[in-house]
Design a protein around this motif. Structure first.
Motif, PDB file in Angstrom:
ATOM      1  N   PHE A 245    -123.184   7.391  90.770  1.00  0.00           N
ATOM      2  CA  PHE A 245    -123.644   7.806  89.444  1.00  0.00           C
ATOM      3  C   PHE A 245    -124.412   9.123  89.496  1.00  0.00           C
ATOM      4  O   PHE A 245    -124.690   9.709  88.474  1.00  0.00           O
ATOM      5  N   ASP A 246    -124.765   9.581  90.698  1.00  0.00           N
ATOM      6  CA  ASP A 246    -125.524  10.827  90.807  1.00  0.00           C
ATOM      7  C   ASP A 246    -124.611  12.053  90.850  1.00  0.00           C
ATOM      8  O   ASP A 246    -125.080  13.176  90.865  1.00  0.00           O
ATOM      9  N   ASP A 247    -123.301  11.855  90.866  1.00  0.00           N
ATOM     10  CA  ASP A 247    -122.357  12.963  90.863  1.00  0.00           C
ATOM     11  C   ASP A 247    -122.199  13.452  89.423  1.00  0.00           C
ATOM     12  O   ASP A 247    -121.720  12.728  88.561  1.00  0.00           O
ATOM     13  N   HIS A 248    -122.609  14.701  89.155  1.00  0.00           N
ATOM     14  CA  HIS A 248    -122.624  15.227  87.788  1.00  0.00           C
ATOM     15  C   HIS A 248    -121.236  15.392  87.190  1.00  0.00           C
ATOM     16  O   HIS A 248    -121.085  15.548  85.990  1.00  0.00           O
ATOM     17  N   ASN A 249    -120.179  15.383  88.008  1.00  0.00           N
ATOM     18  CA  ASN A 249    -118.822  15.519  87.488  1.00  0.00           C
ATOM     19  C   ASN A 249    -118.134  14.170  87.291  1.00  0.00           C
ATOM     20  O   ASN A 249    -116.949  14.120  86.995  1.00  0.00           O
ATOM     21  N   THR A 250    -118.882  13.082  87.481  1.00  0.00           N
ATOM     22  CA  THR A 250    -118.339  11.745  87.284  1.00  0.00           C
ATOM     23  C   THR A 250    -118.228  11.469  85.785  1.00  0.00           C
ATOM     24  O   THR A 250    -119.164  11.718  85.033  1.00  0.00           O
ATOM     25  N   LEU A 251    -117.084  10.959  85.357  1.00  0.00           N
ATOM     26  CA  LEU A 251    -116.876  10.590  83.961  1.00  0.00           C
ATOM     27  C   LEU A 251    -117.317   9.141  83.780  1.00  0.00           C
ATOM     28  O   LEU A 251    -116.828   8.247  84.468  1.00  0.00           O
ATOM     29  N   LEU A 252    -118.276   8.938  82.881  1.00  0.00           N
ATOM     30  CA  LEU A 252    -118.878   7.615  82.697  1.00  0.00           C
ATOM     31  C   LEU A 252    -118.924   7.220  81.230  1.00  0.00           C
ATOM     32  O   LEU A 252    -118.865   8.074  80.340  1.00  0.00           O
ATOM     33  N   SER A 253    -119.098   5.926  81.022  1.00  0.00           N
ATOM     34  CA  SER A 253    -119.307   5.372  79.692  1.00  0.00           C
ATOM     35  C   SER A 253    -120.537   4.475  79.762  1.00  0.00           C
ATOM     36  O   SER A 253    -120.755   3.795  80.761  1.00  0.00           O
ATOM     37  N   VAL A 254    -121.365   4.500  78.721  1.00  0.00           N
ATOM     38  CA  VAL A 254    -122.524   3.611  78.680  1.00  0.00           C
ATOM     39  C   VAL A 254    -122.837   3.254  77.224  1.00  0.00           C
ATOM     40  O   VAL A 254    -122.624   4.059  76.310  1.00  0.00           O
TER      41      VAL A 254
ATOM     42  N   THR B 282    -128.081  -0.723  62.907  1.00  0.00           N
ATOM     43  CA  THR B 282    -127.911  -2.170  62.896  1.00  0.00           C
ATOM     44  C   THR B 282    -128.757  -2.777  61.783  1.00  0.00           C
ATOM     45  O   THR B 282    -129.684  -2.138  61.280  1.00  0.00           O
ATOM     46  N   LYS B 283    -128.445  -4.016  61.440  1.00  0.00           N
ATOM     47  CA  LYS B 283    -129.208  -4.714  60.400  1.00  0.00           C
ATOM     48  C   LYS B 283    -130.642  -5.000  60.850  1.00  0.00           C
ATOM     49  O   LYS B 283    -131.528  -5.195  60.037  1.00  0.00           O
ATOM     50  N   LYS B 284    -130.858  -5.015  62.189  1.00  0.00           N
ATOM     51  CA  LYS B 284    -132.213  -5.321  62.680  1.00  0.00           C
ATOM     52  C   LYS B 284    -133.080  -4.070  62.855  1.00  0.00           C
ATOM     53  O   LYS B 284    -134.179  -4.154  63.395  1.00  0.00           O
ATOM     54  N   GLY B 285    -132.574  -2.921  62.404  1.00  0.00           N
ATOM     55  CA  GLY B 285    -133.404  -1.715  62.410  1.00  0.00           C
ATOM     56  C   GLY B 285    -133.284  -0.848  63.644  1.00  0.00           C
ATOM     57  O   GLY B 285    -134.058   0.088  63.820  1.00  0.00           O
ATOM     58  N   THR B 286    -132.326  -1.156  64.517  1.00  0.00           N
ATOM     59  CA  THR B 286    -132.134  -0.326  65.706  1.00  0.00           C
ATOM     60  C   THR B 286    -130.901   0.563  65.505  1.00  0.00           C
ATOM     61  O   THR B 286    -130.205   0.457  64.497  1.00  0.00           O
ATOM     62  N   ILE B 287    -130.662   1.414  66.470  1.00  0.00           N
ATOM     63  CA  ILE B 287    -129.460   2.250  66.498  1.00  0.00           C
ATOM     64  C   ILE B 287    -128.690   1.853  67.749  1.00  0.00           C
ATOM     65  O   ILE B 287    -129.273   1.773  68.834  1.00  0.00           O
ATOM     66  N   VAL B 288    -127.385   1.590  67.607  1.00  0.00           N
ATOM     67  CA  VAL B 288    -126.559   1.255  68.764  1.00  0.00           C
ATOM     68  C   VAL B 288    -125.384   2.217  68.846  1.00  0.00           C
ATOM     69  O   VAL B 288    -125.012   2.849  67.850  1.00  0.00           O
ATOM     70  N   GLY B 289    -124.820   2.300  70.039  1.00  0.00           N
ATOM     71  CA  GLY B 289    -123.652   3.137  70.185  1.00  0.00           C
ATOM     72  C   GLY B 289    -123.100   3.102  71.589  1.00  0.00           C
ATOM     73  O   GLY B 289    -123.597   2.379  72.459  1.00  0.00           O
ATOM     74  N   LYS B 290    -122.051   3.884  71.770  1.00  0.00           N
ATOM     75  CA  LYS B 290    -121.407   4.007  73.066  1.00  0.00           C
ATOM     76  C   LYS B 290    -121.121   5.484  73.279  1.00  0.00           C
ATOM     77  O   LYS B 290    -120.596   6.143  72.380  1.00  0.00           O
ATOM     78  N   ILE B 291    -121.499   5.988  74.454  1.00  0.00           N
ATOM     79  CA  ILE B 291    -121.264   7.399  74.752  1.00  0.00           C
ATOM     80  C   ILE B 291    -120.446   7.513  76.026  1.00  0.00           C
ATOM     81  O   ILE B 291    -120.613   6.732  76.952  1.00  0.00           O
ATOM     82  N   GLN B 292    -119.547   8.503  76.034  1.00  0.00           N
ATOM     83  CA  GLN B 292    -118.702   8.746  77.192  1.00  0.00           C
ATOM     84  C   GLN B 292    -118.681  10.241  77.480  1.00  0.00           C
ATOM     85  O   GLN B 292    -118.563  11.047  76.555  1.00  0.00           O
ATOM     86  N   GLY B 293    -118.792  10.569  78.757  1.00  0.00           N
ATOM     87  CA  GLY B 293    -118.761  11.978  79.125  1.00  0.00           C
ATOM     88  C   GLY B 293    -119.129  12.167  80.579  1.00  0.00           C
ATOM     89  O   GLY B 293    -119.256  11.201  81.338  1.00  0.00           O
ATOM     90  N   LEU B 294    -119.326  13.425  80.947  1.00  0.00           N
ATOM     91  CA  LEU B 294    -119.749  13.742  82.303  1.00  0.00           C
ATOM     92  C   LEU B 294    -121.188  13.294  82.498  1.00  0.00           C
ATOM     93  O   LEU B 294    -121.999  13.356  81.574  1.00  0.00           O
ATOM     94  N   LYS B 295    -121.500  12.845  83.699  1.00  0.00           N
ATOM     95  CA  LYS B 295    -122.844  12.326  84.010  1.00  0.00           C
ATOM     96  C   LYS B 295    -123.950  13.283  83.590  1.00  0.00           C
ATOM     97  O   LYS B 295    -124.939  12.889  82.985  1.00  0.00           O
ATOM     98  N   ALA B 296    -123.789  14.584  83.890  1.00  0.00           N
ATOM     99  CA  ALA B 296    -124.837  15.564  83.553  1.00  0.00           C
ATOM    100  C   ALA B 296    -125.071  15.612  82.043  1.00  0.00           C
ATOM    101  O   ALA B 296    -126.214  15.702  81.586  1.00  0.00           O
TER     102      ALA B 296
END
Length: 101
Positions: free
Chosen positions: A3-12, A45-59
């Motif tokens: 996960f420390d490789d800045h060119n790694t493509l990740l989703s979280v 969200t209905k409970k007052g938070t913000i949720v989502g999914k992001i995908q991209g390069l680690k950096a």
């Protein structure tokens, strides 16, 4: 390669807690994601938070996570940002970044 490789493509997945609704958080989130070349989605969200999914390069995800965890949109008060389900990607699941309702 980790996960420390800045060119790694990740989703979280993320959830932001605090006073984060009613301050254009999702709009600012989308603007920053587009600037950083991040794909995915965000929503209130209905409970007052913000949720989502992001995908991209680690950096780029690191910059986005910093924003989600500490900066946010003007006028918001972030308590915490929880991250879950880190996944390595071979390609993007989304073509762009959207605000879901």
């Amino acid at each position: 390669m980790g996960f420390d490789d800045h060119n790694t493509l990740l989703s979280v997945e993320f959830e932001v807690f605090g006073q984060v609704q009613g301050c254009f958080f999702t709009k600012h989130c989308k603007d920053l994601a587009l600037q950083l070349g991040i794909t995915g989605w965000v929503k209130n969200t209905k409970k007052g938070t913000i949720v989502g999914k992001i995908q991209g390069l680690k950096a780029n995800l690191d910059q986005m996570i910093e924003w989600l965890s500490h900066t946010g949109s003007p006028g918001c008060k972030i308590e915490k940002c929880e991250l879950a389900n880190w996944v390595y990607l071979t390609g993007f699941d989304y073509r762009d970044f959207s605000i879901r309702f």
